[in-house]
Design an enzyme around this catalytic site. Structure first.
Site, PDB file in Angstrom:
ATOM      1  CG  HIS A 148     -80.148  25.771 104.961  1.00  0.00           C
ATOM      2  ND1 HIS A 148     -79.390  24.847 105.650  1.00  0.00           N
ATOM      3  CD2 HIS A 148     -79.350  26.859 104.796  1.00  0.00           C
ATOM      4  CE1 HIS A 148     -78.184  25.353 105.888  1.00  0.00           C
ATOM      5  NE2 HIS A 148     -78.142  26.576 105.374  1.00  0.00           N
ATOM      6  CE  LYS A 152     -77.883  24.509 101.853  1.00  0.00           C
ATOM      7  NZ  LYS A 152     -77.127  25.182 100.778  1.00  0.00           N
TER       8      LYS A 152
END
Length: 237
Positions: A148, A152
């Site tokens: 990600h 995140k």
């Protein structure tokens, strides 16, 4: 013609919240009645949508479903508000602890609730495939690798943990690896390895709108349903 479902966006100032507001504006079957953010809004109405701070959420108008993409420390407030209002909740907030997950179960006795780590149709299908593969491949290694963007915070991702749960239901014990780099929207690889062979099941999201569209579809389909804790597959598949 059915009336549009009235939705409240909780976590409206975040990336997902902004995507939800933008995409909901183009739909005739949904009407955003309020946008709620952590901080006090600089404008009270933006593009026809009333803006509220979390501390002011008691004053939001009536709604059918709240769509929540916030942080764990703000989750319980929106869950309580939905129960007080008799409204449904669609939440994609990740990083919830066991106590908060139990609170969702209890809320499902009063209102319709759907919590999911991922709202893409592809991931819903992937979870089913992972469980079926794990059940057929006894004794194989199971590794879940997720990537990600650098912003995140939780790792492993909620989607990775959900896929791992499906692998466990199939009889395998997953291991996890996480990568945070650049602006990756979301990639998940479930690798099943046996003697002399390897099976990989992969999902790549290239546009965050995938998740926002799925959450809005879930909100529309959850509106008016009886109390219960629903899964994405209950509404999508």
């Amino acid at each position: 013609m059915n009336e549009p479902a009235r939705i409240l966006i909780h976590g409206a100032s975040g990336r997902m919240g902004q995507a939800l507001l933008r995409l909901a504006a183009g739909r005739d079957d949904l009407r955003v009645v309020a946008a709620v953010s952590r901080s006090k809004p600089t404008q009270r109405v933006i593009d026809g949508v009333p803006q509220f701070a979390v501390a002011e959420a008691h004053g939001v108008p009536a709604f059918d479903v709240a769509v929540d993409f916030s942080l764990p420390d703000g989750f319980e407030a929106v869950l309580a508000m939905c129960q007080e209002r008799g409204a449904g909740l669609v939440s994609g907030t990740t990083g919830l602890d066991e106590r908060q997950q139990r609170a969702i179960d209890l809320a499902g006795e009063r209102v319709p609730v759907l919590w999911a780590a991922n709202f893409s149709l592809g991931v819903a299908v992937l979870g089913d495939l992972v469980q079926r593969a794990a059940a057929a491949l006894h004794g194989w290694d199971c590794d879940i690798v997720e990537s990600h963007h650098v912003h995140k915070k939780d790792a492993p991702s909620g989607t990775a943990l959900a896929l791992g749960s499906r692998a466990e239901q199939g009889g395998l014990r997953p291991r996890y690896a996480s990568l945070r780099a650049g602006d990756i929207v979301g990639e998940h690889t479930v690798q099943l390895t046996g003697p002399g062979e390897r099976l990989e099941l992969v999902h790549r999201a290239t546009d965050r709108d995938v998740f926002a569209r799925g959450a809005l579809l879930a909100a529309k389909r959850l509106a008016g349903r009886p109390p219960g804790r629903y899964r994405v597959a209950d509404l999508f598949l």
